[in-house]
Design a protein around this motif. Structure first.
Motif, PDB file in Angstrom:
ATOM      1  N   HIS A 241      -6.186  -0.384  -2.815  1.00 51.03           N
ATOM      2  CA  HIS A 241      -7.338  -1.160  -3.298  1.00 51.03           C
ATOM      3  C   HIS A 241      -7.085  -1.711  -4.697  1.00 51.03           C
ATOM      4  O   HIS A 241      -7.517  -2.815  -5.022  1.00 51.03           O
ATOM      5  CB  HIS A 241      -8.626  -0.327  -3.251  1.00 51.03           C
ATOM      6  CG  HIS A 241      -8.615   0.884  -4.132  1.00 51.03           C
ATOM      7  ND1 HIS A 241      -8.993   0.839  -5.448  1.00 51.03           N
ATOM      8  CD2 HIS A 241      -8.242   2.155  -3.873  1.00 51.03           C
ATOM      9  CE1 HIS A 241      -8.864   2.055  -5.963  1.00 51.03           C
ATOM     10  NE2 HIS A 241      -8.407   2.866  -5.034  1.00 51.03           N
ATOM     11  N   ARG A 242      -6.319  -0.942  -5.501  1.00 52.30           N
ATOM     12  CA  ARG A 242      -6.021  -1.412  -6.847  1.00 52.30           C
ATOM     13  C   ARG A 242      -5.022  -2.578  -6.803  1.00 52.30           C
ATOM     14  O   ARG A 242      -5.128  -3.541  -7.561  1.00 52.30           O
ATOM     15  CB  ARG A 242      -5.469  -0.250  -7.673  1.00 52.30           C
ATOM     16  CG  ARG A 242      -5.441  -0.556  -9.151  1.00 52.30           C
ATOM     17  CD  ARG A 242      -5.136   0.669  -9.989  1.00 52.30           C
ATOM     18  NE  ARG A 242      -4.851   0.268 -11.354  1.00 52.30           N
ATOM     19  CZ  ARG A 242      -4.121   0.968 -12.216  1.00 52.30           C
ATOM     20  NH1 ARG A 242      -3.601   2.123 -11.829  1.00 52.30           N
ATOM     21  NH2 ARG A 242      -3.914   0.531 -13.423  1.00 52.30           N
TER      22      ARG A 242
ATOM     23  N   ALA B 105      -4.773  -4.636  -4.321  1.00 50.85           N
ATOM     24  CA  ALA B 105      -5.535  -5.773  -3.800  1.00 50.85           C
ATOM     25  C   ALA B 105      -6.312  -6.442  -4.929  1.00 50.85           C
ATOM     26  O   ALA B 105      -6.318  -7.669  -5.046  1.00 50.85           O
ATOM     27  CB  ALA B 105      -6.482  -5.307  -2.693  1.00 50.85           C
ATOM     28  N   ARG B 106      -6.941  -5.639  -5.777  1.00 41.91           N
ATOM     29  CA  ARG B 106      -7.702  -6.206  -6.896  1.00 41.91           C
ATOM     30  C   ARG B 106      -6.792  -6.948  -7.865  1.00 41.91           C
ATOM     31  O   ARG B 106      -7.188  -7.921  -8.483  1.00 41.91           O
ATOM     32  CB  ARG B 106      -8.448  -5.097  -7.648  1.00 41.91           C
ATOM     33  CG  ARG B 106      -9.837  -4.830  -7.115  1.00 41.91           C
ATOM     34  CD  ARG B 106     -10.751  -4.238  -8.190  1.00 41.91           C
ATOM     35  NE  ARG B 106     -10.154  -3.104  -8.856  1.00 41.91           N
ATOM     36  CZ  ARG B 106     -10.255  -1.837  -8.444  1.00 41.91           C
ATOM     37  NH1 ARG B 106     -10.959  -1.559  -7.370  1.00 41.91           N
ATOM     38  NH2 ARG B 106      -9.680  -0.866  -9.112  1.00 41.91           N
TER      39      ARG B 106
ATOM     40  N   TYR C 113      -2.322  -9.742  -1.585  1.00 46.13           N
ATOM     41  CA  TYR C 113      -3.094  -9.913  -0.363  1.00 46.13           C
ATOM     42  C   TYR C 113      -2.173  -9.735   0.834  1.00 46.13           C
ATOM     43  O   TYR C 113      -1.269 -10.523   1.073  1.00 46.13           O
ATOM     44  CB  TYR C 113      -3.737 -11.301  -0.339  1.00 46.13           C
ATOM     45  CG  TYR C 113      -4.638 -11.527   0.842  1.00 46.13           C
ATOM     46  CD1 TYR C 113      -5.889 -10.942   0.897  1.00 46.13           C
ATOM     47  CD2 TYR C 113      -4.232 -12.319   1.913  1.00 46.13           C
ATOM     48  CE1 TYR C 113      -6.722 -11.138   1.987  1.00 46.13           C
ATOM     49  CE2 TYR C 113      -5.062 -12.535   3.007  1.00 46.13           C
ATOM     50  CZ  TYR C 113      -6.300 -11.932   3.033  1.00 46.13           C
ATOM     51  OH  TYR C 113      -7.120 -12.124   4.120  1.00 46.13           O
TER      52      TYR C 113
ATOM     53  N   SER D   7       0.777  -1.237   0.000  1.00 45.54           N
ATOM     54  CA  SER D   7       0.000   0.000   0.000  1.00 45.54           C
ATOM     55  C   SER D   7       0.806   1.283   0.000  1.00 45.54           C
ATOM     56  O   SER D   7       0.337   2.311  -0.486  1.00 45.54           O
ATOM     57  CB  SER D   7      -0.918   0.016   1.230  1.00 45.54           C
ATOM     58  OG  SER D   7      -0.146  -0.026   2.404  1.00 45.54           O
TER      59      SER D   7
ATOM     60  N   TRP E  93     -16.412 -12.005   2.003  1.00 43.56           N
ATOM     61  CA  TRP E  93     -15.354 -12.264   1.007  1.00 43.56           C
ATOM     62  C   TRP E  93     -15.802 -13.275  -0.032  1.00 43.56           C
ATOM     63  O   TRP E  93     -15.342 -13.258  -1.165  1.00 43.56           O
ATOM     64  CB  TRP E  93     -14.094 -12.803   1.679  1.00 43.56           C
ATOM     65  CG  TRP E  93     -13.456 -11.894   2.664  1.00 43.56           C
ATOM     66  CD1 TRP E  93     -12.974 -10.639   2.417  1.00 43.56           C
ATOM     67  CD2 TRP E  93     -13.209 -12.155   4.047  1.00 43.56           C
ATOM     68  NE1 TRP E  93     -12.433 -10.119   3.567  1.00 43.56           N
ATOM     69  CE2 TRP E  93     -12.564 -11.019   4.572  1.00 43.56           C
ATOM     70  CE3 TRP E  93     -13.464 -13.236   4.893  1.00 43.56           C
ATOM     71  CZ2 TRP E  93     -12.171 -10.933   5.904  1.00 43.56           C
ATOM     72  CZ3 TRP E  93     -13.067 -13.153   6.206  1.00 43.56           C
ATOM     73  CH2 TRP E  93     -12.443 -12.009   6.705  1.00 43.56           C
TER      74      TRP E  93
END
Ligand code: ATP
Length: 231
Positions: A75-76, A78-79, A83, A54, A104
């Motif tokens: 968030h990008r 993570a997508r 993880y 992050s 989830w």
């Protein structure tokens, strides 16, 4: 260059405000391999995880499958399949185990796959996640990865404060994910269970990787010198 590294940190310089913590960190995590990042308290291991997951560094690049993701928000990333295994805070304490999994894994069939693999979670599906032990919460937070494996899993001190039996289970899950092609970066302060699982070991000292090599080259002497800062 190793083209098969899924996650790569290149020349990372990063810190907090005026304090520089990472001073040129290079690290590669290949698919289906476990890299153990070891080093004393304050060496910068957590900051290296944050840079992968992050945090935007001051200098250097973060690559995912060769793509430059240095400036991508969390968030990008993570997508895209990074993880960052949460330390307990990944579960909603007031929701039940089933409700947590549903956030989830919306598909009931996916949740059944989790329960098949983790029968102790199945026994507790109506229990509030906050009532589980810390280790069980950690397993709950990792469970979705078993059904939907990420490209990269980063675990910062997964054994911290947990009973040996739970630690064993968590490392077993890591082994399963590794066998399914996930690239794992596992941070521990002390060489522990992680050495049994690691393919590559990297020692961190004062914000730099002081030694990296195959696990087979890590013996008592190497460990001692790494922790004493002689590596
Ligand atoms: P630990 O095992 O204690 O987590 P570590 O090797 O993971 O150690 P980091 O947590 O990355 O090391 O910390 C490296 C340095 O950065 C430490 O001096 C720490 O005080 C500082 N630091 C970490 N997080 C922050 C923050 N959010 N703000 C300011 N300084 C921080």
């Amino acid at each position: 260059a190793q083209p098969d590294a899924v996650l790569r940190l290149e020349g990372i310089v990063a810190g907090y405000g005026d304090a520089t913590v990472l001073r040129g960190v290079d690290l590669a995590v290949p698919a289906g391999k476990v890299v153990a990042l070891l080093g004393a308290n304050g060496a910068g291991k957590s900051t290296a995880c944050a840079v992968a997951g992050s945090m935007v560094p001051t200098a250097g690049r973060v690559l995912l499958d060769g793509e430059d993701i240095t400036n991508w928000p969390a968030h990008r990333r993570a997508r895209a399949g990074i993880y960052l295994a949460p330390e307990g805070r990944g579960v909603f304490p007031s929701l039940t185990v089933e409700e947590n999994l549903t956030t989830w894994l919306p598909s009931a069939a996916d949740r059944e796959k989790v329960y098949e693999r983790l029968s102790h979670l199945a026994d507790r599906r109506t229990v509030a996640a906050g009532a589980l032990s810390g280790g069980e919460q950690q397993i709950l937070a990792l469970a979705p990865a078993l059904v939907r494996p990420p490209r990269v899993l980063i675990a910062d001190e997964p054994s911290l404060g947990l009973a040996p039996l739970i630690v064993e289970q968590i490392f077993e899950l890591f082994g399963e994910l590794r066998d399914r092609g996930v690239a794992l970066l596992v941070v521990e302060e002390k060489a522990s269970e992680v050495l049994a699982l690691a393919d590559t070991v990297a020692f961190m000292r004062l914000g730099q990787i002081s030694w990296t090599g195959p696990r087979s080259e890590v013996d008592e002497e190497r460990l001692t010198s790494a922790y004493l800062g002689l590596a």
